[in-house]
Write a protein that holds these residues in place. Structure first.
Motif, PDB file in Angstrom:
ATOM      1  N   GLN A 125       0.850  -1.190   0.000  1.00 14.73           N
ATOM      2  CA  GLN A 125       0.000   0.000   0.000  1.00 14.73           C
ATOM      3  C   GLN A 125       0.886   1.241   0.000  1.00 14.73           C
ATOM      4  O   GLN A 125       1.862   1.329   0.752  1.00 14.73           O
ATOM      5  CB  GLN A 125      -0.896   0.007   1.244  1.00 14.73           C
ATOM      6  CG  GLN A 125      -1.797   1.235   1.349  1.00 14.73           C
ATOM      7  CD  GLN A 125      -2.610   1.206   2.637  1.00 14.73           C
ATOM      8  OE1 GLN A 125      -3.159   0.173   3.004  1.00 14.73           O
ATOM      9  NE2 GLN A 125      -2.677   2.339   3.315  1.00 14.73           N
ATOM     10  N   LEU A 126       0.541   2.193  -0.834  1.00 15.10           N
ATOM     11  CA  LEU A 126       1.329   3.420  -0.942  1.00 15.10           C
ATOM     12  C   LEU A 126       0.747   4.506  -0.049  1.00 15.10           C
ATOM     13  O   LEU A 126      -0.461   4.738  -0.060  1.00 15.10           O
ATOM     14  CB  LEU A 126       1.350   3.900  -2.399  1.00 15.10           C
ATOM     15  CG  LEU A 126       2.029   5.257  -2.656  1.00 15.10           C
ATOM     16  CD1 LEU A 126       3.523   5.167  -2.357  1.00 15.10           C
ATOM     17  CD2 LEU A 126       1.795   5.710  -4.090  1.00 15.10           C
ATOM     18  N   GLU A 127       1.620   5.149   0.731  1.00 13.78           N
ATOM     19  CA  GLU A 127       1.222   6.316   1.530  1.00 13.78           C
ATOM     20  C   GLU A 127       2.174   7.456   1.226  1.00 13.78           C
ATOM     21  O   GLU A 127       3.404   7.278   1.237  1.00 13.78           O
ATOM     22  CB  GLU A 127       1.249   6.010   3.025  1.00 13.78           C
ATOM     23  CG  GLU A 127       0.124   5.097   3.477  1.00 13.78           C
ATOM     24  CD  GLU A 127       0.011   5.021   4.992  1.00 13.78           C
ATOM     25  OE1 GLU A 127       0.648   5.854   5.671  1.00 13.78           O
ATOM     26  OE2 GLU A 127      -0.702   4.148   5.484  1.00 13.78           O
ATOM     27  N   VAL A 128       1.609   8.630   0.938  1.00 13.09           N
ATOM     28  CA  VAL A 128       2.402   9.816   0.621  1.00 13.09           C
ATOM     29  C   VAL A 128       2.041  10.906   1.617  1.00 13.09           C
ATOM     30  O   VAL A 128       0.853  11.244   1.764  1.00 13.09           O
ATOM     31  CB  VAL A 128       2.143  10.299  -0.818  1.00 13.09           C
ATOM     32  CG1 VAL A 128       3.013  11.512  -1.129  1.00 13.09           C
ATOM     33  CG2 VAL A 128       2.410   9.179  -1.812  1.00 13.09           C
ATOM     34  N   HIS A 129       3.056  11.448   2.298  1.00 12.40           N
ATOM     35  CA  HIS A 129       2.850  12.487   3.302  1.00 12.40           C
ATOM     36  C   HIS A 129       3.590  13.753   2.875  1.00 12.40           C
ATOM     37  O   HIS A 129       4.829  13.769   2.874  1.00 12.40           O
ATOM     38  CB  HIS A 129       3.367  12.041   4.670  1.00 12.40           C
ATOM     39  CG  HIS A 129       2.760  10.764   5.156  1.00 12.40           C
ATOM     40  ND1 HIS A 129       1.702  10.732   6.023  1.00 12.40           N
ATOM     41  CD2 HIS A 129       3.072   9.465   4.893  1.00 12.40           C
ATOM     42  CE1 HIS A 129       1.389   9.477   6.282  1.00 12.40           C
ATOM     43  NE2 HIS A 129       2.198   8.690   5.597  1.00 12.40           N
ATOM     44  N   PRO A 130       2.876  14.813   2.500  1.00 13.58           N
ATOM     45  CA  PRO A 130       3.563  16.071   2.195  1.00 13.58           C
ATOM     46  C   PRO A 130       4.204  16.658   3.453  1.00 13.58           C
ATOM     47  O   PRO A 130       3.574  16.728   4.507  1.00 13.58           O
ATOM     48  CB  PRO A 130       2.434  16.973   1.672  1.00 13.58           C
ATOM     49  CG  PRO A 130       1.346  16.042   1.268  1.00 13.58           C
ATOM     50  CD  PRO A 130       1.440  14.876   2.200  1.00 13.58           C
ATOM     51  N   GLU A 131       5.475  17.048   3.350  1.00 13.65           N
ATOM     52  CA  GLU A 131       6.206  17.683   4.438  1.00 13.65           C
ATOM     53  C   GLU A 131       6.799  18.989   3.953  1.00 13.65           C
ATOM     54  O   GLU A 131       6.724  19.320   2.767  1.00 13.65           O
ATOM     55  CB  GLU A 131       7.295  16.743   4.968  1.00 13.65           C
ATOM     56  CG  GLU A 131       6.756  15.461   5.598  1.00 13.65           C
ATOM     57  CD  GLU A 131       7.870  14.539   6.081  1.00 13.65           C
ATOM     58  OE1 GLU A 131       8.998  14.661   5.566  1.00 13.65           O
ATOM     59  OE2 GLU A 131       7.613  13.721   6.977  1.00 13.65           O
ATOM     60  N   ALA A 132       7.403  19.730   4.869  1.00 18.92           N
ATOM     61  CA  ALA A 132       7.921  21.051   4.522  1.00 18.92           C
ATOM     62  C   ALA A 132       9.017  20.976   3.457  1.00 18.92           C
ATOM     63  O   ALA A 132       9.099  21.835   2.575  1.00 18.92           O
ATOM     64  CB  ALA A 132       8.454  21.742   5.775  1.00 18.92           C
ATOM     65  N   ASN A 133       9.876  19.934   3.529  1.00 15.62           N
ATOM     66  CA  ASN A 133      10.987  19.842   2.582  1.00 15.62           C
ATOM     67  C   ASN A 133      10.737  18.869   1.444  1.00 15.62           C
ATOM     68  O   ASN A 133      11.652  18.514   0.707  1.00 15.62           O
ATOM     69  CB  ASN A 133      12.261  19.422   3.329  1.00 15.62           C
ATOM     70  CG  ASN A 133      12.079  18.114   4.070  1.00 15.62           C
ATOM     71  OD1 ASN A 133      10.956  17.672   4.281  1.00 15.62           O
ATOM     72  ND2 ASN A 133      13.185  17.504   4.471  1.00 15.62           N
ATOM     73  N   GLY A 134       9.483  18.384   1.312  1.00 14.16           N
ATOM     74  CA  GLY A 134       9.160  17.495   0.208  1.00 14.16           C
ATOM     75  C   GLY A 134       8.192  16.408   0.616  1.00 14.16           C
ATOM     76  O   GLY A 134       7.537  16.482   1.660  1.00 14.16           O
ATOM     77  N   LEU A 135       8.099  15.382  -0.204  1.00 14.61           N
ATOM     78  CA  LEU A 135       7.159  14.292   0.023  1.00 14.61           C
ATOM     79  C   LEU A 135       7.845  13.124   0.742  1.00 14.61           C
ATOM     80  O   LEU A 135       8.971  12.744   0.391  1.00 14.61           O
ATOM     81  CB  LEU A 135       6.596  13.787  -1.307  1.00 14.61           C
ATOM     82  CG  LEU A 135       5.843  14.803  -2.172  1.00 14.61           C
ATOM     83  CD1 LEU A 135       5.436  14.153  -3.494  1.00 14.61           C
ATOM     84  CD2 LEU A 135       4.623  15.331  -1.445  1.00 14.61           C
ATOM     85  N   GLN A 136       7.162  12.589   1.733  1.00 16.11           N
ATOM     86  CA  GLN A 136       7.605  11.354   2.369  1.00 16.11           C
ATOM     87  C   GLN A 136       6.816  10.209   1.740  1.00 16.11           C
ATOM     88  O   GLN A 136       5.597  10.144   1.853  1.00 16.11           O
ATOM     89  CB  GLN A 136       7.362  11.395   3.881  1.00 16.11           C
ATOM     90  CG  GLN A 136       7.801  10.116   4.590  1.00 16.11           C
ATOM     91  CD  GLN A 136       7.311  10.043   6.020  1.00 16.11           C
ATOM     92  OE1 GLN A 136       6.211  10.493   6.307  1.00 16.11           O
ATOM     93  NE2 GLN A 136       8.108   9.481   6.899  1.00 16.11           N
ATOM     94  N   VAL A 137       7.518   9.317   1.074  1.00 14.81           N
ATOM     95  CA  VAL A 137       6.884   8.216   0.359  1.00 14.81           C
ATOM     96  C   VAL A 137       7.128   6.928   1.142  1.00 14.81           C
ATOM     97  O   VAL A 137       8.279   6.568   1.432  1.00 14.81           O
ATOM     98  CB  VAL A 137       7.433   8.082  -1.074  1.00 14.81           C
ATOM     99  CG1 VAL A 137       6.768   6.917  -1.798  1.00 14.81           C
ATOM    100  CG2 VAL A 137       7.213   9.381  -1.847  1.00 14.81           C
ATOM    101  N   LEU A 138       6.051   6.232   1.492  1.00 16.93           N
ATOM    102  CA  LEU A 138       6.143   4.987   2.231  1.00 16.93           C
ATOM    103  C   LEU A 138       5.464   3.873   1.450  1.00 16.93           C
ATOM    104  O   LEU A 138       4.333   4.035   0.980  1.00 16.93           O
ATOM    105  CB  LEU A 138       5.477   5.121   3.606  1.00 16.93           C
ATOM    106  CG  LEU A 138       6.163   6.025   4.641  1.00 16.93           C
ATOM    107  CD1 LEU A 138       5.322   6.081   5.907  1.00 16.93           C
ATOM    108  CD2 LEU A 138       7.557   5.517   4.956  1.00 16.93           C
ATOM    109  N   PHE A 139       6.157   2.753   1.318  1.00 15.99           N
ATOM    110  CA  PHE A 139       5.578   1.551   0.738  1.00 15.99           C
ATOM    111  C   PHE A 139       5.255   0.623   1.913  1.00 15.99           C
ATOM    112  O   PHE A 139       6.167   0.023   2.507  1.00 15.99           O
ATOM    113  CB  PHE A 139       6.557   0.897  -0.233  1.00 15.99           C
ATOM    114  CG  PHE A 139       6.913   1.779  -1.403  1.00 15.99           C
ATOM    115  CD1 PHE A 139       6.067   1.880  -2.499  1.00 15.99           C
ATOM    116  CD2 PHE A 139       8.071   2.535  -1.395  1.00 15.99           C
ATOM    117  CE1 PHE A 139       6.383   2.695  -3.574  1.00 15.99           C
ATOM    118  CE2 PHE A 139       8.394   3.363  -2.458  1.00 15.99           C
ATOM    119  CZ  PHE A 139       7.542   3.445  -3.554  1.00 15.99           C
ATOM    120  N   VAL A 140       3.973   0.537   2.256  1.00 14.40           N
ATOM    121  CA  VAL A 140       3.543  -0.201   3.439  1.00 14.40           C
ATOM    122  C   VAL A 140       3.235  -1.632   3.048  1.00 14.40           C
ATOM    123  O   VAL A 140       2.331  -1.897   2.245  1.00 14.40           O
ATOM    124  CB  VAL A 140       2.307   0.462   4.082  1.00 14.40           C
ATOM    125  CG1 VAL A 140       1.951  -0.248   5.393  1.00 14.40           C
ATOM    126  CG2 VAL A 140       2.572   1.937   4.343  1.00 14.40           C
TER     127      VAL A 140
END
Length: 968
Positions: free
Chosen positions: A76-91
């Motif tokens: 499952q893909l989760e994408v979290h926008p952060e101040a310095n860019g995107l945090q991409v997690l492959f769960v």
């Protein structure tokens, strides 16, 4: 005209299909969710690079490669926008998510919520080892900065495969807190260093918490305070651009001390002075930003000049002018503000013109400038004028006039300011059509039970659209659609740009249902207590309001210092979720104590000229009354122990013992927010005291009370109380025997009572609208241990009505009756008394109603020492009627500001010796008066003058009262 708005929920609750991240910078990429797998090998399959633009093609390729590894069911893909860019997690699925953090013994030195904040607790995040490492590093850094330089942390993972969560236990050993070593100041001369060090040891530094010295316990807070204090010391020497920085704390494990070094940069001297008008140093530091910014530039100097103009304009000098002059010299920079106050004026009138569709009164209520009244010159400054213009334009834009403009016109006619806001309304934007798309599970009528704002024919504005969006999203959240989002488009018609076509597009997402509720972090609290307060129904839609209410209820127990109620993981296409109730129990024990030695002067004149016997109204004594003088010496101490969450039922038990030579008392109390897991809360109090501090009497008091309480409606505006109390009072050694009748010196009351309260007031301390009603019924039967038999009823109704312009009409009526039965009497302590600042203001305190004459003698054998006083005896019937009009007084006085108000009032009624109307009208009293009110954070300070129209001999018909809070 074109408007586009988008309502998004937190990123972790959005599926990637609802938003595109293509081309955005990627700040981190990781594999998450499986602590039992070798993630290092799986990371080699990631083709989406860090620091490069997000690519859906590379992300999809990574997911495909991970799936081919075959060690898990899905990715499952989760994408979290952060101040310095995107945090991409492959769960990796089935994935594990973070449960709770436990910090062990560290909570003895720091609050649990502070440690959560430091560790950046990952709520609803899939497990990754990187997050644990980051938390460990942040905690160690925090402990070191707090003086625990030898602290160690060992993380331990507790995997719960049943619920798919990972709890992290940080085994923390703080060890010893360090002491301050050598305090070093660098960057300044030796003489200045000595002066600043002396300052750190001064009384002023101690009072500000900035005292730092060798051998004292290391404290980050003290170092921060010391930095601020040194900055202030530089400012006193006119080094306004000076800088103080804590650059190092070198720890020596052998001595357990940390040498602290402050780097001080004095910079140039900056002197600021004003000419032409006086302004206090405190105000100058407040309005001139150079003092706060610790630097000098032309913009800050000009901002200071503008602030000074606004300051003097707010004081009535509307033509004030301020010119600034900067002179740079070898010794520093000199800034001079030349002030021309001009003549003090008054805001004579404020008007709005050109308003054809909105009322002038409604517009003027949003104007920040104010007309002068009485002793006030009004409120005016360029800042307030600009704020008024913005407020008026916002009102018009919110009403659909998107092109409306407001132009202020200020005319100074010999000190009298006339302000006119000229409005150019323009054409109102109107909704031509409204279309709603995507609401497949709800009819349009269900989306907004109160009706939508942007329907055809109604005005169009961004504010009204936002209100519709909030209402629609709230409806979806209340039905379990936790990922619902909202998008709107508004387009003008080609042939009429002020008529718009509005489209609401809704992305409903799944209706989330609760399949299980699990509690984490609880050690002592019983499960039924949590279930009773956190009501998350299983098998039904999970509502946002249920989760928020559950958190609030858990906090209100006073047992937990942290509570979180959320789904276990972010909501995706799967509508079934487990709800995790994460809790941390607060400290269960509290101990306070104090000991000392006292010299108690018992006797002489009575403080305040009054005496208050237990459970009786105070009585004034003549100034000539004296008692024998005696001084008693002895120890004095108290100890109080509290046990919170007693028996794991959120109950609180408190024990108190106080002892002194002339006063000894003990008490015990127990309270439960949920008696036997019901809606009733309960409390039990036991109290006993023996006191001979007052030379006129000795008292022994014993009391026990049991109370049950419950709300009668969901808004908790109606409450029912059931009580039982047993009280024993013994008075002895009375120097003035006639103060209390023999029957009332040894009193035993066993009371059963019930009370009902309805309270809809907007502010209990200073109500402007609403109703307060109360009814109290009590009975004291000898069958339950009372030494008398009587019943009592007391009711009150108060009504508060706003008359506009902050004027309030307040009314109250109180009625009380009591009657003895079985040949008994009503004891003096239970009779009705009246008179004073909260009842009848034409009488002194408890001066209304029946009175009796008592002889008071300093020496009973000497008639010359005797005087007669009037003592209230109370009554069996009480009637009090209060009515007053409360209004603001528009003045702005020095020191007290604009919080002054006034009141005119009428008080009527009395206390009657018997029930009935035989002497009702003949003894009925009328009081008229006026008073002043001054608003404070704890309620209004009240000064009232009441004049009794039915004066009584021996009592002044005009009374004065100064107290806190309204009369009723």
């Amino acid at each position: 005209i074109f408007a586009l708005s988008l309502q998004l929920l937190p990123a972790q609750q959005l599926t990637p299909s609802t938003i595109s991240y293509e081309g955005q910078n990627v700040s981190s990429v990781d594999v998450a969710g499986r602590p039992d797998l070798n993630v290092r090998q799986l990371r080699q399959l990631i083709v989406q690079p860090v620091g490069k633009p997000y690519s859906k093609e590379k992300v999809d390729a990574t997911i495909a490669a991970l799936k081919q590894a075959g060690q898990f069911k899905d990715v499952q893909l989760e994408v979290h926008p952060e101040a310095n860019g995107l945090q991409v997690l492959f769960v990796l699925q089935p994935g594990y998510y973070f449960g709770i953090f436990d910090f062990g013994d560290a909570t003895k030195a720091f609050s649990y919520t502070r440690l959560l904040q430091v560790s950046n607790f990952p709520n609803q995040e899939p497990y990754t080892g990187v997050r644990v490492e980051q938390a460990e590093s942040a905690l160690l850094d925090f402990f070191h900065r707090s003086g625990f330089f030898q602290a160690t942390i060992e993380p331990e993972l507790q995997t719960d495969s049943t619920h798919g969560i990972v709890n992290v236990l940080f085994h923390v050993n703080l060890k010893r807190r360090a002491k301050f070593g050598t305090i070093v100041l660098t960057g300044v001369s030796e003489e200045e260093t000595k002066r600043l060090k002396r300052g750190l040891h001064s009384l002023g530094a101690r009072l500000r918490g900035a005292y730092v010295n060798t051998g004292k316990t290391y404290s980050l807070k003290k170092l921060e305070s010391a930095t601020t204090y040194l900055q202030g010391e530089l400012a006193k020497q006119h080094y306004l651009a000076g800088q103080v920085k804590l650059i190092s704390a070198n720890y020596d494990s052998g001595t357990n001390r940390a040498d602290v070094t402050f780097q001080i940069t004095q910079g140039q001297k900056i002197s600021i002075s004003t000419q032409g008008a006086h302004i206090s140093a405190r105000t100058r530091k407040k309005v001139i930003p150079i003092y706060q910014e610790n630097t000098v530039d032309a913009d800050l100097v000009q901002e200071g000049a503008n602030n000074l103009v606004s300051y003097f304009q707010s004081k009535g000098f509307f033509d004030a002018k301020v010119n600034s002059r900067i002179a740079k010299q070898s010794s520093g920079t000199s800034i001079v503000y030349e002030i021309e106050k001009g003549q003090r004026g008054k805001v004579a009138s404020i008007d709005v013109k050109g308003n054809h569709h909105l009322g002038g009164d409604a517009l003027l209520s949003h104007v920040a400038v104010a007309k002068g009244r009485f002793f006030s010159h009004g409120k005016y400054s360029q800042q307030l004028l600009h704020k008024s213009v913005k407020n008026l334009e916002s009102i018009y834009k919110n009403a659909g006039y998107s092109q409306a403009t407001v132009t202020p016109n200020v005319v100074n006619d010999q000190g009298k300011l006339k302000i006119i806001f000229q409005v150019n309304e323009g054409v109102q934007d109107v909704v031509d059509s409204l279309k709603i798309e995507g609401n497949s599970s709800m009819a349009e009528s269900e989306l907004a039970p109160k009706g939508l704002n942007l329907t055809p024919g109604k005005p169009y504005s961004g504010q009204l659209l936002d209100q519709d969006r909030d209402q629609i999203i709230a409806t979806y959240l209340d039905h379990g659609y936790l990922t619902a989002s909202f998008k709107s488009t508004s387009r003008p018609l080609k042939n009429n740009p002020h008529h718009l076509e509005v489209v609401y597009t809704i992305y409903e997402g799944p209706q989330v249902r609760t399949v299980m509720v699990e509690t984490l972090g609880v050690r002592h609290t019983r499960p039924e207590i949590i279930a009773h307060n956190a009501k998350i129904p299983v098998g039904r839609p999970l509502r946002e309001t249920d989760m928020l209410k559950s958190e609030g209820q858990l906090y209100s127990l006073g047992v937990f210092d942290w509570a979180s109620v959320d789904p276990q993981r972010p909501i995706t296409k799967d509508p079934d979720t487990e709800v995790l109730i994460k809790l941390h129990e607060a400290k269960r024990n509290g101990l306070t104590y104090g000991f000392g030695f006292e010299a108690f002067n018992r006797g002489g004149s009575i403080p305040g000229g009054t005496i208050a016997l237990p459970n009786l109204p105070p009585v004034g004594l003549p100034s000539s009354f004296r008692t024998s003088q005696a001084t008693f010496y002895g120890p004095r101490g108290s100890i109080e122990y509290s046990r919170f969450n007693f028996r794991g039922r959120a109950e609180t038990v408190t024990l108190l013992i106080f002892g002194a030579r002339l006063d000894q008392r003990a008490s015990a109390s127990w309270s439960s927010p949920s008696f036997w897991n019901s809606i009733w809360s309960s409390s039990l109090v036991l109290f006993g005291e023996r006191t001979s501090e007052n030379p006129i009497f000795t008292a022994r008091i014993a009391q026990a009370g049991l109370q049950f309480q419950r709300p009668l409606n969901t808004k908790k505006t109606k409450t029912l109380f059931l009580r039982y109390s047993l009280r024993r009072t013994q008075l002895s050694n009375l120097l003035i025997p006639d103060l209390v009748t023999p029957a009332d010196r040894n009193e035993r009351l066993s009371t059963i009572s019930a009370s009902y309260i309805r309270d809809t007031r907007d502010n209990a301390l200073d109500a402007h609208r609403g109703i307060y009603e109360s009814l109290d019924l009590a009975i004291n039967p000898s069958a339950l241990g009372s030494n008398t038999n009587f019943g009592r009823a007391l009711g009150q109704t108060a009504y508060y009505h706003s008359l506009g312009s902050k004027i309030t009409w307040a009314n109250s009526i109180r009625l009380g009756i009591e009657q003895a039965f079985a040949g008994s009497h009503v004891p003096l302590s239970e009779r009705f008394f009246s008179g004073g600042g909260s009842t009848l203001r034409g009488f002194p305190l408890y001066g209304a109603g029946p009175q009796r004459t008592v002889a008071v003698c300093s020496n009973p054998a000497d008639a010359a020492t005797c005087s007669n006083i009037r003592v209230p005896v109370g009554g069996s019937q009480l009637v009090i009627l209060n009515s007053e009009v409360r209004f603001p007084i528009p003045v702005d006085l020095p020191l007290i500001g604009s919080g002054l108000g006034g009141a005119v009032f009428y008080d009527g009624g009395n206390v009657y010796s018997s029930i009935g109307f035989g002497n009702f009208f003949s003894n009925y009293t009328n009081t008229l008066g006026f008073g002043f009110r001054y608003k404070t954070p704890v309620g209004p300070v009240r000064f009232d003058i009441g004049h009794n129209l039915n004066p009584i001999a021996g009592i002044n018909s005009t009374q004065f009262f100064i107290t806190l809070g309204q009369a009723f």
